[in-house]
Design an enzyme around this catalytic site. Structure first.
Site, PDB file in Angstrom:
ATOM      1  N   HIS A   9       0.817  -1.224   0.000  1.00  0.00           N
ATOM      2  CA  HIS A   9       0.000   0.000   0.000  1.00  0.00           C
ATOM      3  C   HIS A   9       0.849   1.272   0.000  1.00  0.00           C
ATOM      4  O   HIS A   9       2.054   1.244   0.275  1.00  0.00           O
ATOM      5  CB  HIS A   9      -0.922   0.011   1.223  1.00  0.00           C
ATOM      6  CG  HIS A   9      -0.167   0.021   2.527  1.00  0.00           C
ATOM      7  ND1 HIS A   9       0.409   1.151   3.059  1.00  0.00           N
ATOM      8  CD2 HIS A   9       0.118  -0.974   3.399  1.00  0.00           C
ATOM      9  CE1 HIS A   9       1.006   0.871   4.189  1.00  0.00           C
ATOM     10  NE2 HIS A   9       0.838  -0.435   4.424  1.00  0.00           N
ATOM     11  N   GLY A  10       0.202   2.402  -0.255  1.00  0.00           N
ATOM     12  CA  GLY A  10       0.875   3.699  -0.220  1.00  0.00           C
ATOM     13  C   GLY A  10       1.176   4.164   1.198  1.00  0.00           C
ATOM     14  O   GLY A  10       0.748   3.555   2.186  1.00  0.00           O
ATOM     15  N   ASN A  15       3.355   5.336   8.948  1.00  0.00           N
ATOM     16  CA  ASN A  15       4.629   4.982   8.310  1.00  0.00           C
ATOM     17  C   ASN A  15       5.653   6.068   8.596  1.00  0.00           C
ATOM     18  O   ASN A  15       6.799   5.787   8.968  1.00  0.00           O
ATOM     19  CB  ASN A  15       4.473   4.848   6.796  1.00  0.00           C
ATOM     20  CG  ASN A  15       3.743   3.596   6.362  1.00  0.00           C
ATOM     21  OD1 ASN A  15       3.082   3.594   5.327  1.00  0.00           O
ATOM     22  ND2 ASN A  15       3.854   2.519   7.118  1.00  0.00           N
ATOM     23  N   ARG A  58      -5.818   1.401   3.926  1.00  0.00           N
ATOM     24  CA  ARG A  58      -4.592   1.819   3.260  1.00  0.00           C
ATOM     25  C   ARG A  58      -4.263   0.935   2.060  1.00  0.00           C
ATOM     26  O   ARG A  58      -3.728   1.413   1.054  1.00  0.00           O
ATOM     27  CB  ARG A  58      -3.419   1.863   4.246  1.00  0.00           C
ATOM     28  CG  ARG A  58      -3.107   0.569   4.988  1.00  0.00           C
ATOM     29  CD  ARG A  58      -2.099   0.872   6.081  1.00  0.00           C
ATOM     30  NE  ARG A  58      -1.632  -0.301   6.819  1.00  0.00           N
ATOM     31  CZ  ARG A  58      -2.233  -0.826   7.878  1.00  0.00           C
ATOM     32  NH1 ARG A  58      -3.369  -0.300   8.315  1.00  0.00           N
ATOM     33  NH2 ARG A  58      -1.700  -1.872   8.512  1.00  0.00           N
ATOM     34  N   GLU A  82      -2.496  -6.949   7.328  1.00  0.00           N
ATOM     35  CA  GLU A  82      -1.181  -6.907   7.963  1.00  0.00           C
ATOM     36  C   GLU A  82      -1.207  -7.736   9.245  1.00  0.00           C
ATOM     37  O   GLU A  82      -2.269  -8.008   9.825  1.00  0.00           O
ATOM     38  CB  GLU A  82      -0.803  -5.458   8.286  1.00  0.00           C
ATOM     39  CG  GLU A  82       0.569  -5.259   8.919  1.00  0.00           C
ATOM     40  CD  GLU A  82       1.717  -5.770   8.052  1.00  0.00           C
ATOM     41  OE1 GLU A  82       1.764  -6.999   7.814  1.00  0.00           O
ATOM     42  OE2 GLU A  82       2.562  -4.953   7.653  1.00  0.00           O
TER      43      GLU A  82
END
Length: 204
Positions: A9-10, A15, A58, A82
């Site tokens: 994902h972006g 992050n 996401r 995830e």
């Protein structure tokens, strides 16, 4: 020949803040959306037959950007989520080091042996992700399939497909919107592309 295009994902705010996201539903940043747009433009040139995604925003929103470019639908599956980080979710790396030092050392040195409080084991992540991967391959023989997931899940998938031990977990890296291509040839799976982010080279 069956081909898997597996994409992370972006970018998200967590992050940037180096927080453990896990099963938390964190959205994309403005930069993450831009990364997804660039990814979509690049993947437009691939003959993609079907798109699967984690159900977390996401990943799903990243997949949606590509699907819109290709005029396709996205199939959600929570097995592509995830790894759940339990008590670590929402904490920064520094906070985890401070509060869970012993567990963190194991996670960094022997991730396959880590028992993070209330979290999934890495082997369980690999088992559930490979379950959906094997299903996708069985249902889409000879097709090119896009799968949008998450860093740890993707590394677990790649190690599993290539029959490499989970102890090699840190020998693979996955950047935001990176592309991994695995081709299923007559003699078995072959990694054609790993952590490819060429579409982001000119991003501001």
């Amino acid at each position: 020949m069956t081909k898997l295009i597996i994409v992370r994902h972006g970018e998200t705010t967590w992050n940037l803040e180096h927080r453990a996201q896990g099963s938390k539903n964190i959205g994309l940043t403005k930069n993450g959306l831009n990364q997804a747009k660039l990814l979509a433009k690049r993947l437009k040139h691939y003959k993609i037959d079907k798109i699967y995604s984690s159900d977390l925003d996401r990943a799903f929103h990243t997949a949606e950007m590509v699907a819109k470019e290709l005029d396709q639908e996205v199939i959600k599956d929570n097995r592509l989520r995830e790894m759940s980080f339990g008590k670590w979710e929402g904490l920064t790396t520094s906070e985890i080091k401070e509060k869970y030092e012993d567990d963190f050392i194991i996670w960094r040195n022997n991730p396959h042996k880590a028992l993070i409080p209330e979290a999934e084991k890495l082997v369980d992540v690999q088992n559930r992700t490979l379950e959906i991967i094997n299903y996708i391959i069985k249902e889409n023989k000879g097709k090119t399939i896009l799968i949008v997931s998450h860093g740890i899940s993707i590394k677990s998938i790649i190690l599993g497909i290539m029959e490499m031990p989970l102890s090699d977990f840190y020998k693979i890296t996955q950047n935001n919107t990176s592309i991994n291509i695995i081709e299923y040839r007559d003699y078995g799976p072959v990694i054609k592309t790993l952590n490819d982010t060429a579409h982001l080279e000119n991003i501001e």
